[in-house]
Scaffold this active site. Structure first.
Site, PDB file in Angstrom:
ATOM      1  N   ALA A   9      18.704  11.902  13.843  1.00 20.13           N
ATOM      2  CA  ALA A   9      20.119  11.241  13.999  1.00 20.13           C
ATOM      3  C   ALA A   9      21.156  12.185  13.138  1.00 20.13           C
ATOM      4  CB  ALA A   9      20.026   9.823  13.661  1.00 20.13           C
ATOM      5  N   ASP A  32      15.204   8.471  13.594  1.00 21.23           N
ATOM      6  CA  ASP A  32      15.313   9.137  12.876  1.00 21.23           C
ATOM      7  C   ASP A  32      14.328   8.787  11.491  1.00 21.23           C
ATOM      8  OD1 ASP A  32      17.488  11.560  11.588  1.00 21.23           O
ATOM      9  OD2 ASP A  32      16.048  10.864   9.964  1.00 21.23           O
ATOM     10  N   ASN A  94      10.193  23.239   9.880  1.00 26.03           N
ATOM     11  CA  ASN A  94      10.422  22.673  11.115  1.00 26.03           C
ATOM     12  C   ASN A  94       9.344  22.398  12.046  1.00 26.03           C
ATOM     13  OD1 ASN A  94      12.772  22.137  10.242  1.00 26.03           O
ATOM     14  ND2 ASN A  94      14.112  23.394  11.932  1.00 26.03           N
ATOM     15  N   ASN A 119      15.178  24.287  15.741  1.00 25.72           N
ATOM     16  CA  ASN A 119      14.940  25.750  15.822  1.00 25.72           C
ATOM     17  C   ASN A 119      14.001  26.023  14.680  1.00 25.72           C
ATOM     18  OD1 ASN A 119      16.889  27.408  17.307  1.00 25.72           O
ATOM     19  ND2 ASN A 119      18.586  26.240  16.182  1.00 25.72           N
ATOM     20  N   HIS A 174      16.829  32.671  21.630  1.00 21.83           N
ATOM     21  CA  HIS A 174      17.721  32.051  20.874  1.00 21.83           C
ATOM     22  C   HIS A 174      17.722  32.735  19.708  1.00 21.83           C
ATOM     23  CE1 HIS A 174      20.888  29.240  20.144  1.00 21.83           C
ATOM     24  NE2 HIS A 174      20.288  28.714  19.504  1.00 21.83           N
TER      25      HIS A 174
HETATM   26  N1  APR Z   1      11.423  12.511  12.234  1.00 19.09           N
HETATM   27  C1  APR Z   1      12.563  12.199  12.741  1.00 19.09           C
HETATM   28  N2  APR Z   1      13.587  12.745  12.226  1.00 19.09           N
HETATM   29  C2  APR Z   1      13.780  13.775  11.202  1.00 19.09           C
HETATM   30  C3  APR Z   1      12.236  14.250  10.650  1.00 19.09           C
HETATM   31  C4  APR Z   1      11.219  13.600  11.282  1.00 19.09           C
HETATM   32  N3  APR Z   1       9.932  13.959  11.021  1.00 19.09           N
HETATM   33  N4  APR Z   1      12.570  15.107   9.745  1.00 19.09           N
HETATM   34  C5  APR Z   1      13.991  15.313   9.771  1.00 19.09           C
HETATM   35  N5  APR Z   1      14.697  14.491  10.679  1.00 19.09           N
HETATM   36  C6  APR Z   1      15.820  14.129  10.714  1.00 19.09           C
HETATM   37  C7  APR Z   1      16.537  14.323   9.326  1.00 19.09           C
HETATM   38  O1  APR Z   1      16.521  12.890   8.632  1.00 19.09           O
HETATM   39  C8  APR Z   1      18.053  14.721  10.073  1.00 19.09           C
HETATM   40  O2  APR Z   1      18.875  13.194  10.090  1.00 19.09           O
HETATM   41  O3  APR Z   1      16.453  15.206  11.411  1.00 19.09           O
HETATM   42  C9  APR Z   1      17.946  15.149  11.320  1.00 19.09           C
HETATM   43  C10 APR Z   1      18.537  16.658  11.439  1.00 19.09           C
HETATM   44  O4  APR Z   1      19.783  16.453  11.136  1.00 19.09           O
HETATM   45  P1  APR Z   1      20.750  17.646  10.464  1.00 19.09           P
HETATM   46  O5  APR Z   1      20.167  17.931   9.351  1.00 19.09           O
HETATM   47  O6  APR Z   1      22.112  17.237  10.619  1.00 19.09           O
HETATM   48  O7  APR Z   1      20.532  18.980  11.390  1.00 19.09           O
HETATM   49  P2  APR Z   1      21.246  19.191  12.893  1.00 19.09           P
HETATM   50  O8  APR Z   1      22.595  19.867  12.510  1.00 19.09           O
HETATM   51  O9  APR Z   1      21.638  17.954  13.676  1.00 19.09           O
HETATM   52  O10 APR Z   1      20.468  20.257  13.367  1.00 19.09           O
HETATM   53  C11 APR Z   1      18.921  19.892  14.035  1.00 19.09           C
HETATM   54  O11 APR Z   1      19.020  21.216  15.765  1.00 19.09           O
HETATM   55  O12 APR Z   1      20.432  22.978  16.396  1.00 19.09           O
HETATM   56  C12 APR Z   1      18.999  22.744  15.665  1.00 19.09           C
HETATM   57  O13 APR Z   1      18.931  24.401  13.860  1.00 19.09           O
HETATM   58  C13 APR Z   1      19.292  23.080  14.200  1.00 19.09           C
HETATM   59  O14 APR Z   1      17.012  22.743  13.896  1.00 19.09           O
HETATM   60  C14 APR Z   1      18.119  22.063  13.432  1.00 19.09           C
HETATM   61  C15 APR Z   1      18.346  20.863  14.610  1.00 19.09           C
END
Ligand code: APR
Length: 313
Positions: A9, A32, A94, A119, A174
């Site tokens: 989220a 999330d 990741n 990614n 990508h």
């Molecule tokens: N389960 C669920 N959610 C998770 C987990 C998990 N195990 N681990 C991390 N998260 C959530 C984080 O709590 C965070 O809210 O994933 C979210 C990632 O959000 P952002 O840090 O804002 O990253 P964002 O810009 O949304 O990018 C997410 O998409 O484009 C790609 O490179 C980018 O890998 C990245 C992904």
């Protein structure tokens, strides 16, 4: 109404959830690891819907039960790049997150199609396929559409025309070896190669390869999310609507373009259940070579991922 589960989220996930909810086409479950974050975003998105005349229900939390019976699951959970980082730098951290997420999804909504966004994209899409053991048509990575939109936007900017007059295409990975194809990109039906010089096109291709990094460096914290979320929403809509929309996406090849056992960005049609066919464009020798260069690089990383998976067992 069909349901889409969005895992993660953060910036990309919440914006994708908002776009889908406001378009009124699907119920949304936003999940999330930080349950309150997902709850808060779901409430905030829901409270805009009376104004946008959307009948969609949006729920949020950390429990994968929320995702039950989703037609499409979008995975955005994971770290985003920081300035100076490549997408590949995110591989190990990741991969662990995606492994946890995919394991939960498999139980919660076993009939869904997965759109991977985390990614490094091609590698994470492969990981989802390996961990689920599902048919390859149910898993795809969202990147080619985004890279194509970025290329189209730069072309439109250069020609000083509205962006929707440009239809551009980018294949491959990508990452730095992505393959913009100006020869097959058009402006109102005319090849873009008739409108822009090879030098200018090369400059725009290079800017497209670095488009994500350009935004990361300007933002200073986090990466792009408006264009990525627009692409996610369009792909999810095409799947749920059984549209057979053609877009580039990262999918597992099985002989198409003369390659197999690698996730690579190629044109596919999107229809109920995932992607339906890989569209094989007639590529010139140097274009085919460019695609194979991408594939070889990705293959090396998949071996790295396989080793990690074996070690993690
Ligand atoms: N389960 C669920 N959610 C998770 C987990 C998990 N195990 N681990 C991390 N998260 C959530 C984080 O709590 C965070 O809210 O994933 C979210 C990632 O959000 P952002 O840090 O804002 O990253 P964002 O810009 O949304 O990018 C997410 O998409 O484009 C790609 O490179 C980018 O890998 C990245 C992904």
């Amino acid at each position: 109404m069909p349901k889409v589960a969005v895992i993660g989220a953060g910036q990309v996930g919440s914006t994708a959830a908002m776009r889908l909810a406001e378009s009124g086409i699907a119920e949304i479950a936003l999940i999330d690891v930080k349950g309150d974050l997902a709850r808060a975003k779901a409430l905030d998105i829901s409270q805009a819907l009376p104004l946008t005349s959307s009948p969609c229900k949006v729920t949020g939390g950390s429990d994968y039960e929320l995702a039950g019976e989703s037609e499409v699951v979008v995975i955005t959970a994971g770290m985003a790049r920081q300035p100076g980082m490549s997408r590949h730098d995110l591989l190990r951290s990741n991969a662990k997150i995606v492994r946890d997420v995919v394991t939960s999804i498999k139980d919660a909504t076993p009939d869904c199609a997965i759109i991977m966004v985390t990614n490094p994209l091609d590698e994470m899409s492969y990981l989802a396929w390996r961990l689920t053991g599902w048919k390859r048509h149910r898993i795809m990575g969202m990147a080619g559409l985004l890279d194509s939109c970025r290329f189209a936007s730069f072309i439109a900017d250069k020609l000083e025309i509205p962006p929707d007059q440009v239809d551009a295409i980018v294949l491959g990975s990508h990452g730095d070896t992505m393959l913009p194809l100006p020869r097959l990109s058009t402006v109102s039906g005319t090849p873009v190669t008739d409108r822009l010089s090879p030098e200018i096109l090369r400059e725009l291709e290079e800017r497209t390869r670095n488009a994500g990094a350009e935004i990361v460096s300007l933002l200073q914290t986090g990466s792009a999310y408006y264009a990525p979320s627009a692409c996610i929403a369009r792909m999810a809509q095409a799947i749920m609507g059984d549209e057979e929309l053609q877009v580039p996406a990262s999918v597992l090849l099985d002989g198409e373009y003369g390659m197999r056992d690698v996730f690579l960005g190629v044109p596919v049609t999107l229809a109920r259940g995932g992607w339906k066919i890989v569209v094989e464009l007639p590529l010139l020798a140097d274009e085919q070579e460019g695609l194979e260069t991408c594939a070889n690089l990705i293959r090396k990383r998949l071996v790295e991922l396989d080793e990690w998976l074996e070690g993690a067992r």
